[in-house]
Design an enzyme around this catalytic site. Sequence first.
Site, short mmCIF file in Angstrom:
data_model
loop_
_atom_site.label_atom_id
_atom_site.label_comp_id
_atom_site.label_asym_id
_atom_site.label_seq_id
_atom_site.Cartn_x
_atom_site.Cartn_y
_atom_site.Cartn_z
N HIS A 1 0.86 -1.19 0.00
CA HIS A 1 0.00 0.00 0.00
C HIS A 1 0.89 1.23 0.00
O HIS A 1 2.01 1.19 0.50
CB HIS A 1 -0.89 0.00 1.24
CG HIS A 1 -2.14 0.81 1.07
ND1 HIS A 1 -3.31 0.29 0.57
CD2 HIS A 1 -2.42 2.11 1.35
CE1 HIS A 1 -4.24 1.22 0.54
NE2 HIS A 1 -3.72 2.34 1.01
N ASP B 1 -13.69 2.44 7.30
CA ASP B 1 -12.64 3.24 6.65
C ASP B 1 -13.20 3.97 5.44
O ASP B 1 -12.88 5.13 5.21
CB ASP B 1 -11.45 2.36 6.24
CG ASP B 1 -10.46 3.16 5.39
OD1 ASP B 1 -9.94 4.17 5.92
OD2 ASP B 1 -10.25 2.82 4.22
N ARG C 1 -13.12 12.50 5.86
CA ARG C 1 -11.86 13.24 6.05
C ARG C 1 -11.53 14.09 4.84
O ARG C 1 -11.08 15.22 4.95
CB ARG C 1 -10.70 12.26 6.29
CG ARG C 1 -10.69 11.68 7.68
CD ARG C 1 -9.76 10.47 7.73
NE ARG C 1 -8.43 10.74 7.29
CZ ARG C 1 -7.62 9.83 6.73
NH1 ARG C 1 -8.02 8.59 6.58
NH2 ARG C 1 -6.40 10.16 6.36
N SER D 1 -6.39 3.99 8.85
CA SER D 1 -7.06 3.77 7.56
C SER D 1 -6.34 2.67 6.77
O SER D 1 -6.96 1.69 6.32
CB SER D 1 -7.06 5.09 6.76
OG SER D 1 -7.31 4.86 5.40
N LYS E 1 -7.51 -1.62 6.48
CA LYS E 1 -7.79 -2.22 5.17
C LYS E 1 -6.92 -3.44 4.94
O LYS E 1 -7.35 -4.45 4.40
CB LYS E 1 -7.51 -1.22 4.04
CG LYS E 1 -8.61 -0.21 3.84
CD LYS E 1 -8.44 0.51 2.53
CE LYS E 1 -7.34 1.53 2.54
NZ LYS E 1 -7.72 2.88 2.84
N1 URA Z 1 -4.22 5.99 1.88
C1 URA Z 1 -5.18 5.39 2.64
O1 URA Z 1 -5.57 4.26 2.37
N2 URA Z 1 -5.66 6.05 3.68
C2 URA Z 1 -5.26 7.29 4.01
O2 URA Z 1 -5.74 7.83 4.97
C3 URA Z 1 -4.29 7.92 3.21
C4 URA Z 1 -3.77 7.25 2.14
#
Ligand code: URA
Length: 433
Positions: free
Chosen positions: A82, A161, A168, A183, A187
Amino acid sequence: MHILELIEKKRDKKKLSKEEIEFIIKGYTNGSIPDYQMSALIMAIYLNGMSYEETTNMTIAMAKSGEILDLKEINKTIVDKHSTGGVGDKVSLILLPLVASLGVPVAKMSGRGLGFTGGTVDKLQSIPGYNTEISKEKFIDSVKKIGISMISQSLDLAPADKKIYALRDSISCVESIALIASSIMSKKIASGAEKIVLDVTVGNGAFMKTTREAEELAKTMINIGKLANRETICILTNMEEPLGYAVGNNLEVKETVKFLKGEMPEDLKEVVFELGAYMIKLAGLGENIEENKQKLQENILNKKGYEKLLEMVKNQDGDITYLQDLEKFPKAKYIKEITAKEDGFIEKIPAKEIGKIACYLGAGRERKEDEIDNSVGIVLNKKVGDRVEKGEIILKIFANGESRLKEAEEKIKEIISISKERNKVKTILKTII
Ligand code: URA
């Protein structure tokens, strides 16, 4: 428990307990806590931060807000990747087919663009027909059968999320260590990852502006990983200028295909190879990082990474003839070259402003419901540190409207600078294990 008391607590810099955090996440996910109260709480978290313990509790509560995917039937170590976001960041599109071609199973849930940063899902959807919303069964089956699937956050994974992320974005509360860490890690936990490699971007085009902040974010995520029994490695990468040359959806898909056929911009190559080498290591397929980079290089040369991209796109109903003949992609109506006003070295191509201009041209969304224009964006001809002669092309703007093109052109002229001395920043800033 009452939400007003919890907002008050966070407003007054007090700690929330595990039960209180679970109450908030549950209530917001099921709609009993409205957006206006959650906005106040999120703003309080943004301003006052959260402890490691609160952040971990928030992560776990968010991961548990929906289903937690069980990928045991794949029977291999699932390593996920990620990024904390950037401009021109097509790393997932390149890296994941490439590591999948070396036997690392890829089960990836990606996001849409957020603020001025691009999103992998938007890029995938610029390939005609590509379905990012397949069923859970097909997702798991694809990983078992061809070793890779990339989808959107469409399954019922970490729904908290999804809601908080959108909130946000609409209240200017993205750049918070606690909120980004929870966040991302929620995930990753919900999508069944056992090991995680994170690209923590730093600089003008990233949510973390300094290496110190990025290190703090990295440590927070590594710590959550430890507590949740998910080995996590963070690689800090430079996001002062866009990554690679292209910014914009189908423009980035084209750069992806070229990369996988061997045309590799240096900064993008460094990021892909560094992250890829660690993914191979965590998957248990090679201990030595330099040797792993060699393996990645081989699968560029023998086109196995490219073939894997085609296989994945075909498996998810995408039309691979677009990837085989890049000229087929829709093209922008106007292309404007921006040239150098003087001789020298490129000093700045600020990623955030380039990302904002690309969004303004239509490559991203100003509002959640906006349609994306896949053919618009910016393609650099030069990178920071490159020599330019007066009159040489620095970049090209791809637009579909005359007035937007004109405005983009004016803005771009203001933000690019040339200096007499060469200053080049490193791409990989630090690897934290
Ligand atoms: N990527 C994400 O998945 N969440 C965030 O808050 C910022 C970048």
